[in-house]
Design a protein around this motif. Structure first.
Motif, mmCIF file in Angstrom:
data_model
loop_
_atom_site.group_PDB
_atom_site.id
_atom_site.type_symbol
_atom_site.label_atom_id
_atom_site.label_comp_id
_atom_site.label_asym_id
_atom_site.label_seq_id
_atom_site.Cartn_x
_atom_site.Cartn_y
_atom_site.Cartn_z
ATOM 1 N N ILE A 70 0.840 -1.205 0.000
ATOM 2 C CA ILE A 70 0.000 0.000 0.000
ATOM 3 C C ILE A 70 0.872 1.250 0.000
ATOM 4 O O ILE A 70 0.618 2.209 -0.744
ATOM 5 C CB ILE A 70 -0.940 0.000 1.226
ATOM 6 N N ASN A 71 1.906 1.241 0.823
ATOM 7 C CA ASN A 71 2.781 2.420 0.927
ATOM 8 C C ASN A 71 3.528 2.717 -0.369
ATOM 9 O O ASN A 71 3.922 3.858 -0.623
ATOM 10 C CB ASN A 71 3.784 2.228 2.067
ATOM 11 N N GLN A 72 3.739 1.682 -1.185
ATOM 12 C CA GLN A 72 4.489 1.857 -2.428
ATOM 13 C C GLN A 72 3.593 2.052 -3.654
ATOM 14 O O GLN A 72 4.093 2.187 -4.775
ATOM 15 C CB GLN A 72 5.396 0.637 -2.654
ATOM 16 N N MET A 73 2.285 2.095 -3.448
ATOM 17 C CA MET A 73 1.376 2.280 -4.573
ATOM 18 C C MET A 73 1.602 3.644 -5.228
ATOM 19 O O MET A 73 1.764 4.641 -4.536
ATOM 20 C CB MET A 73 -0.085 2.179 -4.105
ATOM 21 N N PRO A 74 1.605 3.698 -6.559
ATOM 22 C CA PRO A 74 1.822 4.971 -7.255
ATOM 23 C C PRO A 74 0.594 5.882 -7.225
ATOM 24 O O PRO A 74 0.671 7.040 -7.621
ATOM 25 C CB PRO A 74 2.143 4.542 -8.692
ATOM 26 N N VAL A 75 -0.552 5.335 -6.780
ATOM 27 C CA VAL A 75 -1.772 6.137 -6.660
ATOM 28 C C VAL A 75 -2.242 6.095 -5.216
ATOM 29 O O VAL A 75 -1.846 5.222 -4.428
ATOM 30 C CB VAL A 75 -2.888 5.604 -7.585
ATOM 31 N N GLU A 76 -3.083 7.052 -4.857
ATOM 32 C CA GLU A 76 -3.601 7.110 -3.489
ATOM 33 C C GLU A 76 -4.519 5.908 -3.245
ATOM 34 O O GLU A 76 -5.461 5.665 -4.002
ATOM 35 C CB GLU A 76 -4.385 8.412 -3.297
ATOM 36 N N PRO A 77 -4.276 5.121 -2.195
ATOM 37 C CA PRO A 77 -5.143 3.958 -1.927
ATOM 38 C C PRO A 77 -6.569 4.402 -1.611
ATOM 39 O O PRO A 77 -6.773 5.365 -0.868
ATOM 40 C CB PRO A 77 -4.477 3.280 -0.725
ATOM 41 N N ASN A 78 -7.522 3.693 -2.177
ATOM 42 C CA ASN A 78 -8.925 4.041 -1.941
ATOM 43 C C ASN A 78 -9.528 3.161 -0.855
ATOM 44 O O ASN A 78 -8.836 2.356 -0.214
ATOM 45 C CB ASN A 78 -9.722 3.943 -3.250
ATOM 46 N N ALA A 79 -10.831 3.294 -0.654
ATOM 47 C CA ALA A 79 -11.513 2.557 0.414
ATOM 48 C C ALA A 79 -11.438 1.049 0.208
ATOM 49 O O ALA A 79 -11.360 0.283 1.178
ATOM 50 C CB ALA A 79 -12.965 3.014 0.499
ATOM 51 N N SER A 80 -11.466 0.608 -1.040
ATOM 52 C CA SER A 80 -11.405 -0.822 -1.323
ATOM 53 C C SER A 80 -10.080 -1.424 -0.853
ATOM 54 O O SER A 80 -10.041 -2.526 -0.296
ATOM 55 C CB SER A 80 -11.596 -1.067 -2.817
ATOM 56 N N VAL A 81 -8.991 -0.683 -1.066
ATOM 57 C CA VAL A 81 -7.670 -1.159 -0.661
ATOM 58 C C VAL A 81 -7.581 -1.255 0.861
ATOM 59 O O VAL A 81 -7.175 -2.276 1.417
ATOM 60 C CB VAL A 81 -6.571 -0.212 -1.198
ATOM 61 N N TRP A 82 -7.987 -0.185 1.546
ATOM 62 C CA TRP A 82 -7.938 -0.198 3.011
ATOM 63 C C TRP A 82 -8.929 -1.208 3.587
ATOM 64 O O TRP A 82 -8.672 -1.830 4.620
ATOM 65 C CB TRP A 82 -8.222 1.192 3.568
#
Length: 370
Positions: A158-170
């Motif tokens: 998650i910390n290395q994702m190139p885009v902002e994590p959304n609700a689905s990711v969290w």
């Protein structure tokens, strides 16, 4: 016809779906690719993966949607290795995968614990197919790592994702924290989720359940008070079963069904037989601060158990029992259903929000990994 099949699939209306299939054959639509894709999807989501495979095998020129529907069905039924093999077969036929293809194949890897395979497929999206990962692909990867207990790797991802994590990711991370009891990481995920989707009751419920499972009743109570203060309402757990073209819904401790006394008597008999066979109720799944005896009563009357008991008394011996639940099946109900399938010599198919469970002869198709 394709639209009607989607409607049947969404509510697991198998009998109606089978009737529609018969009409499709009469009309002569069975070779239409979009209709066949709908049949594959319908049978997969109604728990009849073998029928889905039969329809798929008859397609002369399956398109990418055909492959996606079949791979998705295998993934939902926990057939991760089969889903991966089918994906490889798709590549060999020259059909180009799309974004949906990678969502379903990554989901298949997640449900089967195929961490290395999932990691390789995620990397191949951009490297081999020129497809940029979207939020749903990142969510699948977090789910993949989380289910396997690799929570640190999930957080690093998650910390290395190139885009902002959304609700689905969290949300995927929070679900993994619930399974593995990681309170600290759960609290971090909840902070993000409340900021992104403050009205989603599932966030609060999961955190409350995590606290309750750890015996932190005061913290669980604070979360429930927060829900009340913010007018966030929890979706009640419900299971339903269709018998003779009528849907019978159940909630925990239900008393409204006209045959509820017979259902409870059946459950009491089953419980005695299960205990004699080695079943021990796991009251850790009762997330209420009550006495142990009351916990066991609540556990014994979960909605899926009531639906299964009704199925036993309402259908001929040997008939497959099909139950749908709007939440994730709890660990104790999963264990109990394995015992019940052996005692009554029935196959029990349970569809929850995550996947299908096929119980037969005391075993489940998920291999206790879900």
């Amino acid at each position: 016809m394709a639209g009607i099949l989607r409607a049947c699939a969404s509510v697991a209306a198998l009998e109606q779906g089978k009737q529609v299939h018969a009409d499709i054959i009469k009309i002569g639509f069975e070779l239409d690719v979009s209709v066949s894709n709908g049949l594959v999807d319908m049978y997969g989501k109604c728990g009849r993966i073998e029928d889905a495979q039969e329809v798929f095998s008859k397609l002369l020129e399956p398109d990418v949607a055909s492959w996606n529907a079949m791979i998705s069905g295998l993934a939902q039924h926990g057939c991760g290795k089969e889903a991966v093999l089918l994906f490889e077969q798709m590549l060999q036929t020259g059909v180009k995968p799309n974004q949906i293809t990678f969502v379903v194949v990554l989901s298949g890897c997640s449900h089967a614990g195929l961490v290395d395979e999932g990691r390789n497929y995620f990397d191949s999206m951009t490297r081999d197919h020129g497809i940029s990962p979207k939020a749903e692909h990142y969510s699948c990867m977090v789910d993949l790592f989380g289910r396997a207990g690799c929570l640190d790797e999930a957080l690093n991802f998650i910390n290395q994702m190139p885009v902002e994590p959304n609700a689905s990711v969290w949300g995927s991370l929070l679900g993994a924290c619930r399974v593995h009891g990681n309170i600290e990481l759960a609290e971090r995920a909840v902070e993000q989720l409340i900021e992104l989707t403050p009205e989603n009751p599932g966030t609060y419920v999961l955190l409350s359940n995590i606290y309750a499972a750890a015996g932190r009743w005061d913290d669980a109570g604070k979360v429930r008070k927060m829900m009340k203060d913010r007018s966030v309402k929890k979706e009640p757990g419900c299971s339903w079963i269709e018998v003779q073209n009528k849907v019978h819904p159940f909630i925990v401790g239900d008393s409204s069904h006209p045959q509820i006394e017979e259902i409870y008597e059946t459950l009491e008999t089953l419980t005695l037989q299960m205990k004699a066979a080695g079943y021990i109720p796991n009251t850790n799944f009762v997330l209420h601060d009550v006495e142990e005896e009351q916990k066991e009563w609540i556990l014994g009357h979960h909605s899926e158990k009531l639906a299964i008991a009704f199925g036993i008394i309402s259908t001929p011996p040997g008939t497959t029992i099909r139950v749908v639940k709007n939440l994730r099946v709890c660990g104790d109900c999963h264990t109990a259903t394995k015992f019940i399938s052996r005692i009554v010599s029935r196959e029990i198919v349970l569809r929850d929000t995550h996947r299908f469970h096929h119980f037969k002869d005391g075993q489940c198709s998920c291999g206790d990994y879900w």
